[in-house]
Design an enzyme around this catalytic site. Structure first.
Site, short mmCIF file in Angstrom:
data_model
loop_
_atom_site.label_atom_id
_atom_site.label_comp_id
_atom_site.label_asym_id
_atom_site.label_seq_id
_atom_site.Cartn_x
_atom_site.Cartn_y
_atom_site.Cartn_z
N HIS A 95 -0.95 -8.86 9.77
CA HIS A 95 0.47 -8.64 10.02
C HIS A 95 0.72 -7.79 11.26
CE1 HIS A 95 -0.33 -4.71 8.14
NE2 HIS A 95 0.79 -4.31 8.69
N HIS A 152 3.94 7.25 12.12
CA HIS A 152 3.70 7.12 10.67
C HIS A 152 2.37 7.77 10.33
CE1 HIS A 152 2.17 3.37 12.48
NE2 HIS A 152 1.54 3.03 11.38
#
Length: 312
Positions: free
Chosen positions: A120, A186
């Site tokens: 992804h 993140h």
């Protein structure tokens, strides 16, 4: 000679598919709306091919042999993790070989694959920009952003400059768009096999994951799913906005000057994915003139977008 249409760069997240918003006011809604506008702008540009620069999340590459840079030249398939596209992807083989030859001629010994698996980290942005089920031919370029030893940010910028030279020198391809997929801030659990805090089972998986690829992926997806939905997850929106503004000046040097430790302090271990943006920015040699941003702690990521052309 190929014509570079520009750069599109954007964050990716498993939770774009695992926790999709019900509307524009829900977490991630603004990001997806801006991504749709960006996709419409790209459709108007009508690229003949795209170069997609993205990371791998231990679906194609493991620490049995971890390349810093990897190019697919013939066949590529999407792994299909987190609801992303699975199966064959259309590879721009002639362009891929031209880029390989140009990059190696510039002194970059990148790894090469005739049968590349991408996850992804590359596929989500490819389809988000070009449209679901797109058949626009791509050149997949995978960059190790998972854990040390990482290519330095300065090395990535130099790689990007050489990539741009190779693109401009490639014949017969037409109009090419560069897509960078990754980041922004993140914080993730360690992927470094040298870290004593890593559980032994996890350490075995990031080194020997090919032995049981699908089982490892299922176990990983369960762990990732458990991380989503927390409105208090750590996202550094101030740093993300600074990063986008810095690329808008056309100067990436202050970002690289942070070094790995400084980057990780400000953007987390997942922030190393901004290497894909640095490569694309250096290849196109133009500042971002359009940006959009939404901090989405529920997706554990600062979700940014940028383009070197106006998006209306």
């Amino acid at each position: 000679m190929s014509e570079i249409l520009g750069l599109v760069a954007l964050s990716h997240s498993p939770f774009a598919t695992l926790l999709p918003p019900d509307g524009p006011e829900q977490p991630g809604g603004r990001f997806l709306a801006e991504a749709a506008r960006l996709s419409e702008a790209v459709a108007r540009l009508a690229p003949d091919a795209v170069v997609v620069i993205g990371p791998d999340h231990f679906h194609g590459n493991f620490y049995d042999a971890m390349p810093p840079f990897l190019i697919g030249v013939e066949h590529a398939v999407g792994f299909g993790d987190f609801g992303s596209r699975s199966g064959p992807l259309p590879v721009a083989g002639e362009l891929a070989w031209a880029l390989h030859d140009g990059l190696t001629g510039a002194g970059f010994d990148l790894s090469l694959s005739y049968a590349l698996t991408v996850d992804h980290g590359l596929v989500q942005s490819y389809e988000m920009v070009c449209g679901v089920g797109t058949d626009i031919p791509l050149v997949p370029l995978v960059v190790n952003t998972a854990a040390p030893p990482l290519p330095t940010m300065d090395r990535c910028i130099a790689f990007g400059r050489a990539l741009g030279d190779a693109l401009r020198g490639a014949g017969g391809t037409g109009r090419v768009l560069v897509i960078a997929s990754g980041g922004l801030s993140h914080w993730l659990p360690t992927n470094d096999p040298r870290d004593p805090a890593m559980a032994e089972a996890r350490r075995h998986a990031v080194i020997h994951g090919r032995e049981a690829l699908r089982a490892f992926a299922v176990e990983r997806e369960d762990r990732v799913r458990a991380m989503g939905g927390d409105p208090y997850a750590h996202v550094n929106g101030a740093w993300d906005r600074w990063f986008l503004k810095q690329l808008g000046t056309g100067e990436s040097g202050p970002i690289a000057a942070l070094g790995d430790a400084g980057l990780e302090e400000r953007a987390g271990s997942g922030g190393h994915e901004i290497r894909t943006w640095l490569i694309g920015h250096a290849a196109v040699r133009a500042p971002l003139v359009w940006t959009a941003y939404e901090p989405v702690p529920e997706w554990i990521t600062g979700m940014g977008l940028g383009a070197t052309f106006e998006v209306h």
